[in-house]
Scaffold this active site. Structure first.
Site, PDB file in Angstrom:
ATOM      1  N   ASP A 136       0.852  -1.185   0.000  1.00 17.99           N
ATOM      2  CA  ASP A 136       0.000   0.000   0.000  1.00 17.99           C
ATOM      3  C   ASP A 136       0.899   1.250   0.000  1.00 17.99           C
ATOM      4  OD1 ASP A 136      -2.427   1.378   0.223  1.00 17.99           O
ATOM      5  OD2 ASP A 136      -2.390   1.345   2.425  1.00 17.99           O
TER       6      ASP A 136
ATOM      7  N   SER B 215     -12.635   4.353   5.347  1.00 16.70           N
ATOM      8  CA  SER B 215     -13.171   3.926   6.651  1.00 16.70           C
ATOM      9  C   SER B 215     -14.417   4.742   6.998  1.00 16.70           C
ATOM     10  CB  SER B 215     -12.104   4.101   7.748  1.00 16.70           C
ATOM     11  OG  SER B 215     -11.186   3.029   7.709  1.00 16.70           O
TER      12      SER B 215
HETATM   13  P1  13P Z   1      -8.615   4.866   5.991  1.00 16.91           P
HETATM   14  O1  13P Z   1      -7.654   5.775   6.685  1.00 16.91           O
HETATM   15  O2  13P Z   1      -9.896   5.557   5.665  1.00 16.91           O
HETATM   16  O3  13P Z   1      -8.848   3.581   6.690  1.00 16.91           O
HETATM   17  O4  13P Z   1      -7.952   4.490   4.559  1.00 16.91           O
HETATM   18  C1  13P Z   1      -6.926   3.550   4.480  1.00 16.91           C
HETATM   19  C2  13P Z   1      -6.226   3.552   3.176  1.00 16.91           C
HETATM   20  O5  13P Z   1      -6.638   4.162   2.202  1.00 16.91           O
HETATM   21  C3  13P Z   1      -4.982   2.791   3.086  1.00 16.91           C
HETATM   22  O6  13P Z   1      -4.349   2.932   1.872  1.00 16.91           O
HETATM   23  O1  G3H Z   2      -2.593   4.981   3.966  1.00 23.88           O
HETATM   24  C1  G3H Z   2      -2.465   4.128   4.803  1.00 23.88           C
HETATM   25  C2  G3H Z   2      -2.484   4.249   6.233  1.00 23.88           C
HETATM   26  O2  G3H Z   2      -3.676   4.461   6.853  1.00 23.88           O
HETATM   27  C3  G3H Z   2      -1.253   4.852   6.890  1.00 23.88           C
HETATM   28  O3  G3H Z   2      -0.646   3.732   7.389  1.00 23.88           O
HETATM   29  O4  G3H Z   2       0.690   4.205   9.462  1.00 23.88           O
HETATM   30  O5  G3H Z   2       0.926   2.087   8.174  1.00 23.88           O
HETATM   31  O6  G3H Z   2       1.829   4.194   7.238  1.00 23.88           O
HETATM   32  P1  G3H Z   2       0.792   3.583   8.119  1.00 23.88           P
HETATM   33 ZN    ZN Z   3      -4.449   4.865   1.016  1.00 23.14          ZN
END
Ligand code: 13P
Ligand code: G3H
Ligand code: ZN
Length: 332
Positions: free
Chosen positions: A96, A237
């Site tokens: 991600d 979320s």
């Molecule tokens: P949220 O912060 O809304 O859970 O989104 C998570 C996200 O997009 C991770 O890539």
């Molecule tokens: O975009 C993603 C997350 O919500 C941030 O995550 O704290 O693992 O970098 P992280």
């Molecule tokens: Zn994200």
């Protein structure tokens, strides 16, 4: 180490997204950081009979450790198989918000089946250059690649954007053609973390904030230009009020928390959106459970007990989304 994600028993996103598109549902993509969260995601997927994308950010990868994650994931695949009486559950391991070529390459090399290259903070031209480089490398190994166009406000892994910049639908097909990405994250009003909207942006019903609607018009324009192309929604979320209240009633201090209303996610799931990212709701579920236990049971000191309860809470939330919002339940 494993030579490829196929040895771990993972799949890439190609076929999953095609099916999701045709079936008008979205695949859940849940961030994880530890064993309990991984178990919760796998158990939810098995109980709801849904494919699932297990996601780690660069910081989560540093936390779990690169030497451990491929084996933890192999364990997740085996655990899913055992829980599902020997029938495989489609599982993807996805990076991600990879912010550079090197981290994406490293993830491909250690067994990820999908990576995101997030060049959204770069200029359009630089974003194309970097995303294409990652796609060219990953595709040699059949690994899927997600790009991002437009900027989400809020905190992303290692990067913080003060303001969102909606995706320009005019740019999308050019970006996809020039980069070769398999899916695209777009910005239509979602954002990362628990404060997705400012209180003054909302209207109120019985004291409950109703945030402005997502920009479904942008999503529709993109869908018309690129029929069948998988779109990704980050920052999705819902920030359940009862979890925030429970945290705050047990010593926490999370202010002005406003998420994406569930009905908007239900609507998005039946559009060209094939992947929906969730992190913050899992964090809230964990924190709410643990704070409550620490407050009410001062003698409790066995992490298995409070982390175990947090796992169950997360699982229920993940399952609820699969069944009631994303529509991917019973699609295996
Ligand atoms: P949220 O912060 O809304 O859970 O989104 C998570 C996200 O997009 C991770 O890539
Ligand atoms: O975009 C993603 C997350 O919500 C941030 O995550 O704290 O693992 O970098 P992280
Ligand atoms: Zn994200």
């Amino acid at each position: 180490m494993f030579k490829s994600y196929k040895q771990i028993g993972l799949i890439n996103t190609q076929e999953l997204f095609q099916k999701a598109f045709a079936g008008q549902y979205a695949i859940p993509a849940y961030n994880f950081n530890n064993l309990e969260q991984m178990q919760a995601i796998v158990e939810a997927a098995v109980e709801a009979q849904s494919p699932v994308i297990l996601m780690v950010t660069e910081s989560a990868l540093n936390y779990i450790k690169k030497s451990i994650l491929p084996f933890l994931t192999k364990g997740a695949v085996n655990y899913a198989l055992k829980l599902n009486s020997g029938k495989p559950i489609p599982l993807v391991l996805h990076l991600d918000h990879g912010h550079g070529f090197e981290i994406c390459k490293e993830c491909v090399d250690i067994g990820f089946s999908s990576v995101m290259i997030d060049g959204s903070m770069l200029s359009y031209g630089e974003n194309i250059k970097l995303t294409k480089k990652v796609a060219d490398y990953a595709h040699q190994f059949d690994v899927s690649v997600e790009g991002e166009l437009g900027v989400l406000a809020g905190i992303e892994d290692n990067a913080e954007a003060a303001k969102s910049v909606y995706t320009n639908p005019e740019d999308v097909s050019d970006f996809i053609q020039k980069t070769g990405v398999d899916s695209l994250a777009i910005s239509i009003g979602t954002s990362h973390g628990p404060n997705k909207f400012k209180p003054e942006q909302c209207t109120y019903k019985n004291g409950v904030p109703i945030p402005p609607a997502l920009r479904f018009d942008i999503l529709e324009k993109i869908g018309k230009q690129l029929p069948g192309f998988p779109i990704v929604l980050h920052g999705s979320s819902s920030i359940p009020r009862q979890l925030v209240d429970s945290i705050n009633n047990n010593g926490g201090d999370i202010k002005n928390a406003i998420g994406i209303p569930e009905e908007q996610l239900r609507k998005a799931s039946t559009s060209s959106v094939c992947k929906i990212n969730i992190d913050a709701d899992g964090r809230l579920a964990t924190t709410a459970t643990i704070r409550k236990i620490f407050n009410n049971e001062p003698t409790e000191f066995n992490p298995r007990n409070y982390l175990g309860k947090a796992k169950i809470e997360m699982k229920e939330i993940y399952k609820h989304k699969i069944i009631n919002l994303f529509g991917s339940g019973n699609t295996i």
